[in-house]
Write a protein that holds these residues in place. Structure first.
Motif, mmCIF file in Angstrom:
data_model
loop_
_atom_site.group_PDB
_atom_site.id
_atom_site.type_symbol
_atom_site.label_atom_id
_atom_site.label_comp_id
_atom_site.label_asym_id
_atom_site.label_seq_id
_atom_site.Cartn_x
_atom_site.Cartn_y
_atom_site.Cartn_z
ATOM 1 N N GLY A 29 2.403 11.813 -17.966
ATOM 2 C CA GLY A 29 1.032 11.573 -18.381
ATOM 3 C C GLY A 29 0.421 10.312 -17.808
ATOM 4 O O GLY A 29 -0.757 10.024 -18.042
ATOM 5 N N LYS A 30 1.224 9.550 -17.056
ATOM 6 C CA LYS A 30 0.724 8.317 -16.448
ATOM 7 C C LYS A 30 0.897 8.365 -14.947
ATOM 8 O O LYS A 30 1.711 9.124 -14.411
ATOM 9 N N GLU A 31 0.129 7.515 -14.260
ATOM 10 C CA GLU A 31 0.252 7.457 -12.803
ATOM 11 C C GLU A 31 1.558 6.768 -12.405
ATOM 12 O O GLU A 31 2.082 5.919 -13.141
ATOM 13 N N ARG A 32 2.032 7.141 -11.242
ATOM 14 C CA ARG A 32 3.235 6.501 -10.724
ATOM 15 C C ARG A 32 2.925 5.044 -10.413
ATOM 16 O O ARG A 32 1.874 4.709 -9.881
ATOM 17 N N GLU A 33 3.868 4.189 -10.755
ATOM 18 C CA GLU A 33 3.684 2.739 -10.627
ATOM 19 C C GLU A 33 4.671 2.174 -9.606
ATOM 20 O O GLU A 33 5.872 2.471 -9.677
ATOM 21 N N SER A 56 4.813 -6.651 -14.283
ATOM 22 C CA SER A 56 5.524 -6.251 -15.498
ATOM 23 C C SER A 56 7.037 -6.395 -15.388
ATOM 24 O O SER A 56 7.736 -6.414 -16.407
ATOM 25 N N ALA A 70 11.410 5.381 -17.877
ATOM 26 C CA ALA A 70 10.660 6.145 -16.888
ATOM 27 C C ALA A 70 11.640 6.849 -15.957
ATOM 28 O O ALA A 70 12.846 6.592 -16.002
ATOM 29 N N GLN A 129 7.643 6.460 -13.049
ATOM 30 C CA GLN A 129 6.582 7.281 -13.616
ATOM 31 C C GLN A 129 6.976 7.772 -15.000
ATOM 32 O O GLN A 129 8.114 8.200 -15.228
ATOM 33 N N VAL A 130 6.013 7.682 -15.887
ATOM 34 C CA VAL A 130 6.140 8.193 -17.244
ATOM 35 C C VAL A 130 5.232 9.407 -17.349
ATOM 36 O O VAL A 130 4.120 9.399 -16.792
ATOM 37 N N GLU A 178 9.524 -0.267 -22.770
ATOM 38 C CA GLU A 178 8.478 0.221 -21.866
ATOM 39 C C GLU A 178 8.948 0.402 -20.426
ATOM 40 O O GLU A 178 8.174 0.842 -19.580
ATOM 41 N N TYR A 189 9.570 3.101 -7.307
ATOM 42 C CA TYR A 189 8.447 3.466 -8.156
ATOM 43 C C TYR A 189 8.997 4.001 -9.475
ATOM 44 O O TYR A 189 10.165 4.387 -9.558
#
Length: 118
Positions: A44-48, A65, A94, A41-42, A91, A39
């Motif tokens: 302020g963003k949700e974990r991807e 992505s 993370a 994570q950045v 991008e 996973y």
């Protein structure tokens, strides 16, 4: 007690490559029964979810992505899962964390920072 330790993060230029590793210790079952995933994570963003390999290594799946650029692999003998990251983009910056799952149990590593910058 299961512990996961990630390594391999760092600073890389766009278009470069990194290979992350996630080594497990204290496993109570053979590593091949675990599904393993990466996973990111950045702030302020949700974990991807980036990539996952199923138990017994039967299948792999990737976020759209990263498909074609990242490869997840596992070495059950070494209790390690890898994430090969090629053609890195800005991008992709993370904190990357690995997760091992078996039954109702999930185990997480502490995360490793990947920074893509020129």
């Amino acid at each position: 007690q299961v512990q996961l330790v990630e390594s391999g993060g760092g600073l890389v230029q766009p278009g470069g490559s990194l290979r992350l590793s996630c080594a497990a210790s204290g496993l109570t079952s053979e590593s091949y029964v675990y599904a393993m995933s990466w996973y990111r994570q950045v702030p302020g963003k949700e974990r991807e979810l980036v990539a996952v390999t199923s138990s017994f290594g039967g299948s792999t799946n990737y976020a759209s992505s990263v498909k074609g650029r990242f490869t997840i692999s596992r070495d059950n003998a070494k209790n390690t899962v890898y994430l090969q990251m090629n053609s890195l983009k800005l991008e992709d910056t993370a904190v990357y964390s690995c997760k091992w799952s078996h039954g109702r149990y999930d185990y997480w590593g502490q995360g490793t920072q990947v920074t893509v910058s020129s």
